[in-house]
Each structure stands twice: as structure tokens, then as C-alpha cells.
Design a protein around this motif. Sequence first.
Motif, PDB file in Angstrom:
ATOM      1  N   UNK A   1      -8.145 -16.621   1.656  1.00  0.00           N
ATOM      2  CA  UNK A   1      -7.879 -15.963   2.935  1.00  0.00           C
ATOM      3  C   UNK A   1      -6.403 -15.760   3.229  1.00  0.00           C
ATOM      4  N   UNK A   2      -5.562 -16.691   2.854  1.00  0.00           N
ATOM      5  CA  UNK A   2      -4.124 -16.500   3.078  1.00  0.00           C
ATOM      6  C   UNK A   2      -3.613 -15.272   2.331  1.00  0.00           C
ATOM      7  N   UNK A   3      -4.117 -15.071   1.122  1.00  0.00           N
ATOM      8  CA  UNK A   3      -3.737 -13.874   0.351  1.00  0.00           C
ATOM      9  C   UNK A   3      -4.196 -12.617   1.091  1.00  0.00           C
ATOM     10  N   UNK A   4      -5.428 -12.632   1.609  1.00  0.00           N
ATOM     11  CA  UNK A   4      -5.954 -11.483   2.342  1.00  0.00           C
ATOM     12  C   UNK A   4      -5.087 -11.177   3.560  1.00  0.00           C
ATOM     13  N   UNK A   5      -4.784 -12.197   4.335  1.00  0.00           N
ATOM     14  CA  UNK A   5      -3.997 -12.013   5.554  1.00  0.00           C
ATOM     15  C   UNK A   5      -2.602 -11.484   5.237  1.00  0.00           C
ATOM     16  N   UNK A   6      -2.022 -11.993   4.169  1.00  0.00           N
ATOM     17  CA  UNK A   6      -0.659 -11.580   3.801  1.00  0.00           C
ATOM     18  C   UNK A   6      -0.603 -10.149   3.272  1.00  0.00           C
ATOM     19  N   UNK A   7      -1.724  -9.615   2.747  1.00  0.00           N
ATOM     20  CA  UNK A   7      -1.706  -8.225   2.281  1.00  0.00           C
ATOM     21  C   UNK A   7      -1.608  -7.251   3.451  1.00  0.00           C
ATOM     22  N   UNK A   8      -2.056  -7.696   4.646  1.00  0.00           N
ATOM     23  CA  UNK A   8      -2.026  -6.863   5.849  1.00  0.00           C
ATOM     24  C   UNK A   8      -2.757  -5.537   5.644  1.00  0.00           C
ATOM     25  N   UNK A   9      -3.849  -5.566   4.878  1.00  0.00           N
ATOM     26  CA  UNK A   9      -4.669  -4.372   4.682  1.00  0.00           C
ATOM     27  C   UNK A   9      -5.537  -4.131   5.909  1.00  0.00           C
ATOM     28  N   UNK A  10      -6.158  -2.978   5.955  1.00  0.00           N
ATOM     29  CA  UNK A  10      -7.050  -2.670   7.065  1.00  0.00           C
ATOM     30  C   UNK A  10      -8.316  -3.525   7.008  1.00  0.00           C
TER      31      UNK A  10
END
Length: 427
Positions: free
Chosen positions: A363-372
Amino acid sequence: MCQLHGAKCSFLFCLGMSIIIGSLIYFQTKMPTEQKYLQPQSCRPISAKCKAFLPKLEKGVEWCKRDCQVKNYILNSNLTCSSLIVDLHFITRPLSHKEEEYPLAFIVTIHKELELFVRMLRAIYMPQNIYCIHVDGKAPMEYQMAVQRLASCFQNVFLSSRRETVTYAGFSRLQADLNCMKDLVKSKQSWKKVVNLCGQDFPVKSNLELVEYMQSKEWRDKNMTPGVKQPVSMRHRTQLQHREIRGSHVVPKGQGLKKGPPPHNLQIYFGTAYYALTRDFVDFVLKSQIAHDLLEWSKDTFSPDEHYFVTLNHIKEAPGNHIDGGWAGAIRAIKWRDQEGMTHSGCKGHYIRDICVYGVEDLLWIINTNSMFANKFESNTFPEALDCLEQWHRNKVLNQSTVPIEPSWLLATKSSSSSASYFQQVC
């Protein structure tokens, strides 16, 4: 005579008691069953692993999800819409003027994971937006009826008027999106851009952030269709004829039967099946002869949804075109297996078709990508990942609100009555 009178009294007394007891049993069984599905004690606590991005998870305080059995709740045919909207914490008012002035359209194609769909819908739901839901023709009838009941509770959520039996990598997948587009342009409700989702997506940006991103200088009047000129390794998809085995898979026709060149001398592009398209571009897709001819040519290709929109977005006639835009546009956070060590450090859940099904540690990776949005999730395999991201997303949505927060919009409770937050203070 006295004996007869006493017997009569006893009979009437017994009859009266029987009627009372029978009535109690009847009304007990006829009571609305909504509350039976939302028992706080059956909720799993939010994992302590969420603490990295949910800083209000105080040590020693247990947070509980408020809706514990979403799937069973939706399957209950006795639901009232007013109860459903409150009990499942749907947001019922626009949260800012900016969002109200820029309504979005969503196309959601689903066939399984009912709970995940409901939780994703409430995460993206805003009353000013519009939502077309395409339920796969091969989905179980109970599933289809549950989605229909849910959609019927909202004026701005509807099922596609034409349903496809979707085949992975088949033309039917593209057709499902086009069916919803036709319905959306006929709607009286206005919208600025349309985004497509599948049932295993979940939002990363809030609705406000989506609006701001799509109105940014880079994307204000542009379509978002990440992709590049079709690589050599992908040309077999459109140079050979393919046949769709309905609801199953796609196979080459014969012994490598070749296709003719694309119409109008079009350069074929390859990209993702995900997009954000302007209203004018959608009109172009549905009415243009170029778009119609490309669609007909694409019917016997492999995974046409990955070349159709991105190809049209690279021609000068298309409104909002983004010629040579490359992979620009942060539409999806996806961990592909072949990109380990380059764009990510590996999948902490597991891979399906070389795409990561996320675990909590992703999840940290997901949040850091700042994708839609992020893809993909499974509510049964890794429920904590969905719990954490859902709570993080709702916190962000409510923190950005410019209107007072309704208690029913809160997703979690805690056992402590300490400092106030965007959680209800009762467990």
C-alpha cells in the motif's frame, strides 16, 4: 354451569395467549433484517499494519469496521434504500463547489467480487457524478439482481442497457465500454470526462483530486490514453485474425490467417485498456466514420481495448487528442511481474496473470505513486489491504470536504472515547 363457565374462560385465556405468542413470532420473523447484517461485534479490527499511513491508529486502541458483512447485506432482498445508503456510508452531498461544477462519468465493468464492487462504488460515489455499471452476462443471477437492487437506490447509478458476455482479451470487453458510452451520452445528467474501471480497482485519488488532475493545465482539454506506437512484439495481435470463444478465451483463426491493413491508413498504437476521455471525444468515437471503420476492423483482433482508444487519440481529427503523448497519465498503479526491480520491488500479495493482487505491504508503494486508481484487489484473499486503503481514502476525502461531515459517512469506530476524529467514538 360453573364448570362450563370455567372451562370456557380457560379456553379463551389459552386462545388469547396463543394469538399473542403467535403474533410475536410473526412480527419477529417479519422485522426488517438490515441490522442483522451489520453487527459490530463481528467486525474485524483494522490491522495495526495500517499505522504507517493511518497515524490516528493509537497504540492500544482498537478500531473496528462499521460494516462487516457487505455482501450479505446487499444480497438481502428486503432492504430499503434509505437504510442502505446510511448503513453503507455513501456520501450524499457534493463535498465542494469545484467538484459540483465538474461532474465525472464512470464506466464500471464487473462479473465477480460483489463486496469489493460495493466498497469501490461507495469510494468513488458522489451525487453529482454518473455511473454506468456493466454486469457480465455470465455473472450469477443472484449477483446481477443484487447489483440491480443497489443501483436502483441511486438516480445517478444505472446498469448498461445492453449486456455482453465478456471474454478476456476479446472484442466483447471493448463492446461493454461502448455500450455504456452510448447510455451516458443519452443521459440528461451532464458530465465532463468519463473514466473506466473494472471490479477489482480501487481509487487512490479522492474525487476532488481527480477533478483537479483532469482540470490541470496538462489535461484540461485532453484525453488520457497512455500508450505508444505498437511494438513489434505486439503486432501479432492486430496482424493475425482471432476468434472469440464466447465467455472463455480468444484464439487465432486457422493457421495464422493475416488481416488486411487498418482503415484510413491509421497507425496502430498499443496501450492500457484504461482511459479518461472528454465528452467531445466520446461523441467522436460513437459518430465518426473513422472510429466506426476502426471498430469493425478490430473485431477479430486480440485485446482490441488496448489499441482502439489510444489509436483514435493519436489522430488529428479527434477532439482532445494527445498525439505522441506516450505513457503520460497516472491512471493506474499496477505491479507487473516483469517490472520487478525496475518500477517496484516485488508483489507482497501474489501474482495473477502477471499482475499483483495487493497485500498490505504494497500500500505504501500505491500511495506514493499518486495514481488515480490501483489494480488489483481481492476482498477474500487479502482483506486487510482493502480495509487499510479504504479507510485511508475515506479519511482523505472527508478531510478535504468543505461541507459539514455527516456521521453516516464514517467507516470505522473505536472503543476509546478519546480525542475526536473522523471516526465515530463508539465501538
